[in-house]
Design an enzyme around this catalytic site. Structure first.
Site, PDB file in Angstrom:
ATOM      1  N   THR A  13      -5.663 -19.026  51.614  1.00 42.91           N
ATOM      2  CA  THR A  13      -4.938 -18.611  50.415  1.00 42.91           C
ATOM      3  C   THR A  13      -4.227 -17.271  50.615  1.00 42.91           C
ATOM      4  OG1 THR A  13      -6.629 -19.723  49.111  1.00 42.91           O
ATOM      5  CG2 THR A  13      -5.196 -18.196  47.946  1.00 42.91           C
ATOM      6  N   ALA A  33      10.303   0.163  53.801  1.00 41.86           N
ATOM      7  CA  ALA A  33       9.536   0.537  54.998  1.00 41.86           C
ATOM      8  C   ALA A  33      10.425   1.095  56.102  1.00 41.86           C
ATOM      9  CB  ALA A  33       8.766  -0.672  55.519  1.00 41.86           C
ATOM     10  N   ALA A  43      -3.291 -16.982  64.117  1.00 42.58           N
ATOM     11  CA  ALA A  43      -4.397 -17.706  64.748  1.00 42.58           C
ATOM     12  C   ALA A  43      -5.237 -18.362  63.656  1.00 42.58           C
ATOM     13  CB  ALA A  43      -5.264 -16.743  65.568  1.00 42.58           C
ATOM     14  N   ARG A  45      -8.142 -21.947  62.894  1.00 42.27           N
ATOM     15  CA  ARG A  45      -8.971 -23.001  63.509  1.00 42.27           C
ATOM     16  C   ARG A  45      -8.161 -24.283  63.677  1.00 42.27           C
ATOM     17  NH1 ARG A  45     -13.186 -20.753  60.765  1.00 42.27           N
ATOM     18  NH2 ARG A  45     -14.448 -19.527  62.206  1.00 42.27           N
ATOM     19  N   GLY A 144      -8.112  -6.770  44.244  1.00 38.38           N
ATOM     20  CA  GLY A 144      -6.878  -7.501  44.549  1.00 38.38           C
ATOM     21  C   GLY A 144      -5.633  -6.649  44.518  1.00 38.38           C
ATOM     22  N   LYS A 215     -17.655  -4.530  46.517  1.00 39.09           N
ATOM     23  CA  LYS A 215     -16.511  -3.700  46.131  1.00 39.09           C
ATOM     24  C   LYS A 215     -16.975  -2.351  45.585  1.00 39.09           C
ATOM     25  CE  LYS A 215     -13.874  -7.891  45.093  1.00 39.09           C
ATOM     26  NZ  LYS A 215     -13.655  -8.912  44.030  1.00 39.09           N
ATOM     27  N   GLY A 312      -6.402 -14.131  43.784  1.00 42.09           N
ATOM     28  CA  GLY A 312      -5.251 -15.026  43.830  1.00 42.09           C
ATOM     29  C   GLY A 312      -4.383 -14.710  45.033  1.00 42.09           C
TER      30      GLY A 312
END
Lengths: 450, 450
Positions: A13, A33, A43, A45, A144, A215, A312
């Site tokens: 996600t 930037a 990378a 699986r 988040g 957290k 999210g």
């Protein structure tokens, strides 16, 4: 100027969200930037699945689809000399830890959303980063999309921070909001949250408070200049919370929220996650659904609050990409003086102890069931007074059941002023020993957040 | 390592607060910054008064009182080769501008809380800073202790920001809160605010919206990558706001707040400060008293909110000192790539126009007084429909006065869906021309802040 090259580990996600946001806002981000930020390698699986997700993310203009290289060889990405920043999106404390340490050893900057990894292995990781002169950025690990790490580590540097209290787990806040709004019990609200995707199939980490405690551990370290010490954190979730306590709290003018709390006291640092009553009029009490919010109280600034989506794909990606831009902007600064990983210079961390829960100071909500006979309230208040606990509010609910002898039972709900937890526990033991008290005492903590 | 040396220009509320916070939290700040931050010199008009304020700030341990040098020669501080950072605490756009430019020319970093200076002369100042390779930090210029500049410029860099809406003037928010809570009219609430020190003797800049518009101008530049353009800002204060509109708004489920708003649209950028209806259930609507809060909506992160004290000695000092630490930590970074003053690289600013108020899109609250006769509402709704304006809510208040012929007058309050302001103005002109409409139309803007 050459683009800064990012290697992505994992494409779930958050990984996919990061790719999407970087792609959509490429021009805007470059204007900020000063360089393109390019996801050069991924990378995973299952490369086939990731390629399919990439194609979907590329969407309608698939013709110009990304040529980003996808591999199942994680080490190849971490060892790739052309990669400047490794973004770890795997999660957990196993392979993620190994790959992050390997990336650091290869002198790559690291961006991660992995709170478990930092709460448990932060000391090792930050030490390695220091030795190799690289940055480890982790805005996405807490709350988040809310830039709370930046606020704590940079925005509030002038302050002696007194406490932090945060709604930092959206799943539990959603469940608590539903329990209150619709009068549901915990199990029903959890099922509804799972059906809507707000809770995972195995919701343990969320509902038992572990995620929030990770957290809170990170915020505590940054606020007070102590090492991350998840093993010292007190962790209590919402799975045992009864609907009736939400209702009674409401009658008394409070809402119940799962809070991650860390506070500086004369005895040490409090670090605790548990369901908490807070006055209904506080902004924090009005944070509903899956939203997150963190209150930070500093001696100079007073109370501040930070609110937004705590989870999210895109809100989390917002924080990941902000970290990528931060590294792009700041990696040239003197490593000894640029923003320290834990806000304080690494050789100036403090060994102030984390207090055990018995030593914590809080207000308390106590609910108990008593026989409806004369003198029972006098007995209870005497026990509390003898333990030095004063009562802030009291609610006695009229008898609902009447037994064969015409005697009823009553719920008594007390809210105490602030006191040390071990005193409350001692009082509870005495209260439960009263013959007129016919239930265990339900205990919840209360914070006024003044 | 040598302390970083700060020269303070001005020693009023904020200057003295900065000195106090730096002194009290010296150890904590040094642990964060890696260096002592020392106020080495202070320039003020009246050195005797400043010395007395210093002695008071040094307080009980006056024996160890500061030996900071105080002078009335501002240039001497700005030209002093031993000073690394000049902190401008004078205010205004006259001498402050000259001294800031001179400090920059001397290659000193600058920290300022001066929103007027940056909103009006920002382009000139940032250009000079670029040429001289120094940082100009201004967290304290917007929303006091809330680290909103940092959130916008760094925390949300991933986002295409869609809009910002902020309560960024504490004086007016205090007055509006009092008007609503206690049913006061504007003049009475203003007097009460002045008596309590929440409003100045000459409150014009606050109540006419100029202060909020300065802050909105700065946020707009940072959010959208455009130059600061205060001359293009629409500015409307609260001095003409009637108590009855606060009550009617309340009945319709809204609160009235003075908001600084800036929004990206297809036609250009909206930049406007005015009293605004917002739904009462929004967190922003529940920001009371002198507190500030800013809502930022980004495409990836969604809606975020930042809340805290927007003024006062120590909250503002919190931001000033955070900037001092930021400069200490980051002045060694490559000047071409460290955080740009206006969030975007200076050669990548956009010339997107700021829209005139006629071209702004908003919901509208309209109040008018009509003769209580058949067909008047039909006339009004026909005019709105012909102008393409649809009605979201309508309130008709029963007649209060009855004239000699037995006919009364009624207040009609409408809330429209979003539309372009010039259309509403055209409709208002037509409505006011109706014979049955016996008052001017009161127009307020409404934002749903979804």
């Amino acid at each position: 100027m050459e683009p800064i090259k990012v290697g992505l580990l994992g494409f779930g996600t958050v990984g996919c969200g990061t790719y999407t946001v970087l792609r959509r806002n490429q021009e805007e981000i470059k204007r900020r930037a000063g360089r393109d930020i390019e996801i050069a390698r991924i990378a995973v699986r299952n490369p086939a699945k990731a390629k399919s997700a990439l194609a979907t993310a590329d969407g309608a203009d698939g013709a110009a689809a990304s040529t980003v290289a996808v591999t199942d060889d994680f080490n190849a990405v971490v060892d790739d000399p052309s990669i400047d920043i490794v973004a770890e999106m795997i999660g957990g404390t196993g392979i993620a830890r190994e790959l992050v340490l390997r990336a650091i050893a290869n002198r790559k900057h690291v961006v991660t959303a992995n709170k478990a990894l930092l709460a448990v292995h932060g000391t090792e990781i930050f030490e390695a980063a220091h030795k190799n002169g690289v940055m480890v950025a982790f805005e996405a690990a807490v709350a988040g999309g809310i830039p709370i790490i930046k606020a704590l580590r940079e925005g509030l540097t002038a302050n002696r921070i007194e406490y932090i209290a945060g709604i930092i787990n959206g799943t539990t806040n959603y469940i608590l909001s539903e329990m209150r709004d619709r009068g549901l019990d915990f199990a029903t609200a959890l099922k509804a949250a799972q059906a809507l995707g707000y809770a995972e199939a195995d919701p343990t980490f969320d509902i038992e408070g572990v995620d929030a405690a990770h957290k809170a551990t990170i915020m505590s370290a940054i606020a007070f200049g102590v090492p991350v010490q998840f093993d010292k954190a007190y962790v209590e979730g919402i799975s045992k919370l009864a609907a009736i306590d939400i209702r009674y709290a409401e009658e008394l003018g409070y809402r119940i929220k799962l809070l991650g709390i860390t506070r500086r006291t004369e005895k040490g640092i409090e670090l605790r996650t548990h369901p908490t009553l807070i006055p209904a009029k506080r902004l924090l009490a009005n944070v509903e659904g899956a939203m997150n919010a963190v209150v930070v109280h500093g001696d100079a600034v007073g109370t501040t609050l930070y609110y937004g989506k705590g989870a999210g794909a895109e809100p989390t990606a917002s924080a990941v990409v902000a970290d990528l831009v931060d590294v792009t902007r700041l990696h040239t600064a003197d490593p000894e003086h640029r923003v320290p990983h834990l806000a304080f210079q690494r050789d100036r961390l403090s060994d102030t102890p984390i207090l055990p829960i018995d030593e914590v100071t809080s207000g308390y909500y106590l609910r108990l069931r008593v026989a409806d006979v004369t003198g029972v309230l006098a007995d209870i208040t005497r026990i509390l007074a003898n333990t030095g606990i004063s009562i802030d509010a009291l609610l006695q609910k009229e008898s609902e059941q009447v037994d064969d002898h015409g005697k009823g039972e009553t719920d008594i709900i007390l809210i105490t002023h602030e006191t040390v937890e071990k005193n409350v526990n001692a009082a509870i033991a005495d209260i439960e020993a009263l013959r007129t008290v016919v239930s265990k005492v339900t205990k919840l903590r209360m914070e006024s957040l003044n």
